[in-house]
Design an enzyme around this catalytic site. Structure first.
Site, PDB file in Angstrom:
ATOM      1  N   GLY A 197      33.870  56.896  20.858  1.00 11.24           N
ATOM      2  CA  GLY A 197      34.805  55.776  20.852  1.00 11.24           C
ATOM      3  C   GLY A 197      34.580  54.903  19.637  1.00 11.24           C
ATOM      4  O   GLY A 197      34.111  55.378  18.590  1.00 11.24           O
ATOM      5  N   SER A 198      34.890  53.645  19.781  1.00  9.01           N
ATOM      6  CA  SER A 198      34.820  52.752  18.622  1.00  9.01           C
ATOM      7  C   SER A 198      33.368  52.410  18.266  1.00  9.01           C
ATOM      8  O   SER A 198      32.492  52.402  19.132  1.00  9.01           O
ATOM      9  CB  SER A 198      35.581  51.460  18.922  1.00  9.01           C
ATOM     10  OG  SER A 198      35.014  50.820  20.030  1.00  9.01           O
ATOM     11  N   THR A 199      33.147  52.122  16.998  1.00 11.45           N
ATOM     12  CA  THR A 199      31.804  51.744  16.546  1.00 11.45           C
ATOM     13  C   THR A 199      31.361  50.458  17.241  1.00 11.45           C
ATOM     14  O   THR A 199      30.188  50.295  17.579  1.00 11.45           O
ATOM     15  CB  THR A 199      31.789  51.608  15.008  1.00 11.45           C
ATOM     16  OG1 THR A 199      32.062  52.905  14.460  1.00 11.45           O
ATOM     17  CG2 THR A 199      30.450  51.135  14.476  1.00 11.45           C
ATOM     18  N   GLU A 200      32.321  49.591  17.492  1.00 11.26           N
ATOM     19  CA  GLU A 200      32.013  48.314  18.149  1.00 11.26           C
ATOM     20  C   GLU A 200      31.382  48.542  19.534  1.00 11.26           C
ATOM     21  O   GLU A 200      30.334  47.971  19.854  1.00 11.26           O
ATOM     22  CB  GLU A 200      33.337  47.560  18.274  1.00 11.26           C
ATOM     23  CG  GLU A 200      33.263  46.158  18.753  1.00 11.26           C
ATOM     24  CD  GLU A 200      34.662  45.664  19.112  1.00 11.26           C
ATOM     25  OE1 GLU A 200      35.655  46.309  18.726  1.00 11.26           O
ATOM     26  OE2 GLU A 200      34.739  44.640  19.805  1.00 11.26           O
ATOM     27  N   LYS A 236      33.309  59.386  32.504  1.00 11.57           N
ATOM     28  CA  LYS A 236      34.416  58.424  32.632  1.00 11.57           C
ATOM     29  C   LYS A 236      35.455  58.691  31.548  1.00 11.57           C
ATOM     30  O   LYS A 236      35.176  58.519  30.361  1.00 11.57           O
ATOM     31  CB  LYS A 236      33.925  56.986  32.484  1.00 11.57           C
ATOM     32  CG  LYS A 236      35.029  56.000  32.876  1.00 11.57           C
ATOM     33  CD  LYS A 236      34.726  54.579  32.444  1.00 11.57           C
ATOM     34  CE  LYS A 236      35.172  54.286  31.032  1.00 11.57           C
ATOM     35  NZ  LYS A 236      36.623  54.360  30.818  1.00 11.57           N
ATOM     36  N   GLY A 274      30.125  51.377  20.546  1.00 10.19           N
ATOM     37  CA  GLY A 274      28.896  52.137  20.291  1.00 10.19           C
ATOM     38  C   GLY A 274      27.710  51.204  20.066  1.00 10.19           C
ATOM     39  O   GLY A 274      26.598  51.441  20.560  1.00 10.19           O
ATOM     40  N   CYS A 317      39.339  60.402  15.087  1.00 12.10           N
ATOM     41  CA  CYS A 317      38.182  59.723  14.505  1.00 12.10           C
ATOM     42  C   CYS A 317      37.897  60.224  13.088  1.00 12.10           C
ATOM     43  O   CYS A 317      37.450  59.470  12.243  1.00 12.10           O
ATOM     44  CB  CYS A 317      36.963  59.879  15.401  1.00 12.10           C
ATOM     45  SG  CYS A 317      36.683  61.574  15.900  1.00 12.10           S
ATOM     46  N   GLU A 342      39.170  51.198  10.124  1.00 19.12           N
ATOM     47  CA  GLU A 342      39.804  52.338  10.786  1.00 19.12           C
ATOM     48  C   GLU A 342      41.110  51.868  11.428  1.00 19.12           C
ATOM     49  O   GLU A 342      41.097  51.029  12.330  1.00 19.12           O
ATOM     50  CB  GLU A 342      38.844  52.867  11.858  1.00 19.12           C
ATOM     51  CG  GLU A 342      39.314  54.118  12.531  1.00 19.12           C
ATOM     52  CD  GLU A 342      38.320  54.653  13.568  1.00 19.12           C
ATOM     53  OE1 GLU A 342      37.729  53.847  14.308  1.00 19.12           O
ATOM     54  OE2 GLU A 342      38.154  55.875  13.627  1.00 19.12           O
ATOM     55  N   GLU A 398      29.306  59.176  19.018  1.00 17.14           N
ATOM     56  CA  GLU A 398      30.260  59.717  18.042  1.00 17.14           C
ATOM     57  C   GLU A 398      31.301  58.628  17.852  1.00 17.14           C
ATOM     58  O   GLU A 398      32.077  58.341  18.753  1.00 17.14           O
ATOM     59  CB  GLU A 398      30.864  61.014  18.589  1.00 17.14           C
ATOM     60  CG  GLU A 398      31.480  61.864  17.510  1.00 17.14           C
ATOM     61  CD  GLU A 398      32.965  61.600  17.363  1.00 17.14           C
ATOM     62  OE1 GLU A 398      33.306  60.718  16.531  1.00 17.14           O
ATOM     63  OE2 GLU A 398      33.751  62.226  18.056  1.00 17.14           O
TER      64      GLU A 398
END
Ligand code: NAI
Length: 798
Positions: A245-248, A193, A250, A301, A398, A267
């Site tokens: 993508g974002s840690t959130e 996606k 993730g 990133c 970030e 990642e």
């Protein structure tokens, strides 16, 4: 009249736009409306809804794409599942040819891909043309090689199956390549996606797959937003999720996949330090800063978003940076002379503006060049913050925009402390002319990639990925392949301990009573449990063989603290040094072999012969990991730049092990020694049922020079201890060999600090088999790639 030289100096660049005709022709060919790419064709489902994708530089609509539904995802997964067995069966060489064909076709259509990417993403054509697309082609070439070599280089590896891959908008096609190339090279099929802001080059890639005749269903592309991503993550027939993508998000994915057995690589975000020492070549540093934070508008990133500069050169460096910022050209991304293109979307622009406002409100000093940004589209000027406190929002969060925050340090120790002062650990660059200093800093900074006197270097041969909350897993290089294969565990050949109890077959010695309560072992000391309680350990025939301490949350916390304190010293000790201690441990266990065999026998009621055998195999096992302590070598990757890339396996940090019940001694040692041998410190939870083979070991540790805190042993209720450890913010990795029903709990709670987890399926795996041992070493380490300039720097030097 001005001279030619003066004219040359004052001359403005004329506009030099790249032609967008072929990209528009591609969009028109599809009626500017795209279906989902499933099983080799573009499909428009009945009743499908569509959303528009924009050119961020102008706001104009480029095309409509489908909002992927559960049904779309299901159809794509089915196609991928059907295709997978055939894709695996055609063998390495055929797969390699397809990957090669993708790479070739990508090169032939490089211009089309580059322009379409720039239109959809807003990044400058200079970057898509010279960086993104060449790296995409390189990735498929490199992995065509790995497809060819899989059988010989990784003979035990099997594909994971169907991979669900979710990618962000900042490097749309490059992230696609990072995901798809290793996956299909290793015999997997994929459902990918793209991000909702940037779906177009992924769809063009679908067309490329048609053109080269890739078997249907090997690559499926599903467009949509986060809810489509969620459907992929939750699909029960997907075997592996790869996310960037974002840690959130993730974290959400880590929780959603907990206990499902899906393999996972993440990642995530970063706040990478860019460290400049006073002896650095400042003109190179300035160009490095441009690459670090203004490349792709800072939407990277691993952007070097925190400038850490030695106090003595701060003023001089910042003057140079400001002067360079004045020269950066912001504007039309399709213009070949543009340095800074558009921000991906007004949403992201607002996010940047908001964080910059927070920076000003918190007292940091803002500086922006005098030039203005285009009035239409989403643009943000290059921005520099000074007077930044290490704990301020803009130093920690970030920003994902062209915003550099600058802080100073005085000593290398301060530089490293500042560098590591974030929950992230994706990358860092170090600038100094002193090679000793650079190579002292490289191991001390907690990050997956370290660039020495360079920055933002990427290549297919080098693994990329994070430490800490920047995620886990690697993309690229040999190390990246392991995320797309499984190594079937070699099952134990020896008999299981649940043999008939010795009292029923009359062999062996009778159980001797244990006259004392075992203790916990924390920080090199035997300690009573905080609760003051203990529990009875009962043999299979019902004999109480002794009492074990009932460890609780507080004991676990103390053990983690002790392990953390010991980690620095232990991880820095040499492999040779650790090996010597382990050999000594084996020797001392040998002296007490009878005693350990008897204890095994008391707890499990296996035959004494079987128990003696387990002790002997355990001693051999200690030798094996002592031997491996200095032999888990890294690699030098051949990246095609003026650099060598050194892939170093490093310890992960504080590890916790939930020990297996099977083989109370051999299992306990096998599950902990790979971690210890690789420089981690361990908090081990002994088997609840047979804890004494573990607790007896502390006397052996004490006589074997194992430093305090390297090995800590807890006993008690397994589930409660798993819960405490999984939620502990200072545990970096957990290996789980315990009860299967606790895996979901462990994986879900581990999302709090993104700790790594390893929960092998086979609880009775043969710990002594070399295949398993190698996998354990991989799980016990994380690869740091250090890019060091190498050769070709001095013209004329042979
Ligand atoms: P995001 O993490 O929401 O999006 C990345 C991808 O995940 C997209 O394809 C999105 O559709 C998908 N996604 C979103 N929610 C999902 C869910 N619940 N389950 C599965 N997939 C899901 O990032 P976003 O919103 O585009 O950007 C927000 C911030 O994230 C940025 O400002 C930046 O700080 C950070 N970011 C970091 C990236 C990196 O490479 N480390 C890349 C993109 C964003």
């Amino acid at each position: 009249m001005s001279s030619v030289a003066e004219k040359f100096e004052s001359m403005e660049y004329g506009p030099a736009p790249e032609a967008s005709g072929p990209a528009n022709a591609f969009l028109d060919k599809h009626g500017r409306k795209f279906g989902q790419f499933i099983d080799g064709e573009f499909r428009h489902a009945r009743g499908a809804t569509y959303f528009e994708t924009f050119n961020p530089a102008t706001g104009e609509v480029l095309a409509s794409v489908c909002q992927g539904t559960d049904a779309d995802v299901d159809a794509a997964v089915k196609a991928a599942r059907v295709a997978q067995s055939g894709w695996w069966k055609i063998g390495p060489h055929e797969r390699a040819k397809y990957l090669y064909a993708i790479a070739r076709q990508m090169q032939k259509q490089a211009r089309l891909f580059a322009t379409l990417e720039t239109l959809d993403n807003g990044k400058s054509i200079r970057e898509t043309r010279d960086i993104d697309i060449p790296l995409v082609a390189r990735h498929f070439y490199h992995h065509a090689g790995w497809a060819q070599l899989m059988a010989t280089e990784m003979p035990d590896a099997k594909p994971v199956g169907v991979a669900g891959q979710i990618i962000p908008w900042n490097f749309p096609l490059l992230m696609l390549a990072w995901k798809i190339a290793p996956a299909i090279a290793m015999g997997n099929t994929v459902v990918l996606k793209p991000a909702e802001f940037t779906p177009l080059t992924a769809l063009l890639f679908g067309e490329l797959c048609q053109e080269i005749g890739l078997p249907h269903g090997v690559v499926n592309i599903i467009t949509g937003d986060g809810s489509t991503g969620e459907a992929i993550v939750k699909h029960p027939d997907i075997d592996k999720i790869a996310f960037t993508g974002s840690t959130e998000v993730g974290r959400i994915i880590r929780r959603a996949t907990a206990g499902t057995g899906k393999k996972l690589s993440l990642e995530l975000g970063g706040k990478s330090p860019f460290i400049v020492f006073e002896d650095a070549d400042l003109d190179s540093v300035v160009e490095g800063v441009v690459d670090a934070i203004w490349f792709n508008q800072g939407q990277v990133c691993c952007a070097g978003s925190r400038l850490l500069v030695q106090e003595s050169i701060e003023a001089r460096l910042l003057d140079k940076i400001r002067a360079r910022m004045e020269k950066l050209r912001i504007g039309d991304p399709m213009d070949k002379t543009t340095d800074i293109g558009a921000i991906i979307d007004p949403v992201q622009l607002k996010r940047i503006e908001k964080l910059v406002a927070v920076g000003v409100a918190e007292g940091s000093k803002l500086w922006q060049p005098t030039g203005s940004c285009p009035k239409t589209g989403s643009f943000y000027p290059p921005t520099l913050f000074t007077d930044v406190q290490p704990a301020s929002t803009i130093a920690q969060v970030e920003i994902f925009g062209p915003v550099l925050v600058s802080m100073t340090f005085r000593t290398p120790i301060e530089a490293v402390e500042l560098a590591n002062n974030t929950p992230y650990g994706l990358a860092a660059s170090v600038w100094t002319e002193n090679i000793n200093l650079a190579l002292d800093i490289a191991p001390a900074v907690k990050a997956g990639t370290i660039w020495v006197n360079c920055t933002n270097q990427f290549d297919a041969a080098s693994g990329f990925g994070g430490y800490k909350e920047s995620g886990f897993g690697r993309e690229g290089g040999r190390e990246g392949l392991w995320d797309y294969v499984k190594i079937p565990h070699v099952a134990a050949r020896t008999k299981h301990p649940n043999q008939p109890p010795i009292s029923s077959n009359g062999t062996g010695t009778s159980p001797a009573p244990i006259d004392r309560t075992a203790k916990l072992y924390i920080g090199g000391k035997q300690v009573r449990p905080d609760s003051g309680y203990s529990y009875n350990v009962v043999s299979p025939s019902g004999v109480v063989v002794g009492e074990a301490p009932d460890g609780n949350r507080k004991d676990a916390r103390n053990a983690v603290e002790a392990a953390r304190a010991a980690h620095k010293g232990w991880s820095r000790s040499s492999g040779h040094g650790r090996a010597q201690i382990l050999y000594f441990l084996a020797e001392n266990l040998g002296y007490r072999a009878d005693e350990f065999a008897t204890r095994l026998h008391q707890q499990t009621e296996r035959s004494m012969a079987g128990c003696r055998d387990e002790v002997q195999v355990s001693i051999e096992q200690i030798f094996t990991f002592a031997a491996l302590a200095d032999k888990n070598e890294g690699a030098v990757h051949h990246t095609p730049m003026r650099a060598v890339t050194i892939a170093m396996p490093e310890s992960i940090g504080v590890a916790s092990v939930i020990a297996p019940t099977e083989y109370p001694l051999l299992g306990f040692l096998s599950a902990t020694l790979p971690l210890i041998a690789m420089g981690n410190t361990v908090v081990a939870v002994a088997s609840e049922k047979y804890p004494f083979s573990a607790t007896d070991l502390y006397q052996v540790f004490e006589t074997s020079d194992v430093p305090s805190g390297v090995f800590n042993i807890l006993c008690g209720p397994e589930k409660a201890l798993v819960e405490t450890i999984a939620g502990h913010e200072d545990v970096d990795v957990v290996w789980h060999f315990g009860a299967a029903e606790n895996v979901e709990l462990l994986e879900r709670l581990s999302a709090s600090n993104m700790k790594r987890t390893w929960c092998p399926e086979v609880s009775r795996m043969d710990f002594t088999d070399a295949t398993n041992a190698r996998e354990m070493l991989r799980e016990a380490t994380q690869i740091k790639n250090i890019w060091v300039p190498y050769g070709d720097g001095i013209p004329g030097l042979s």
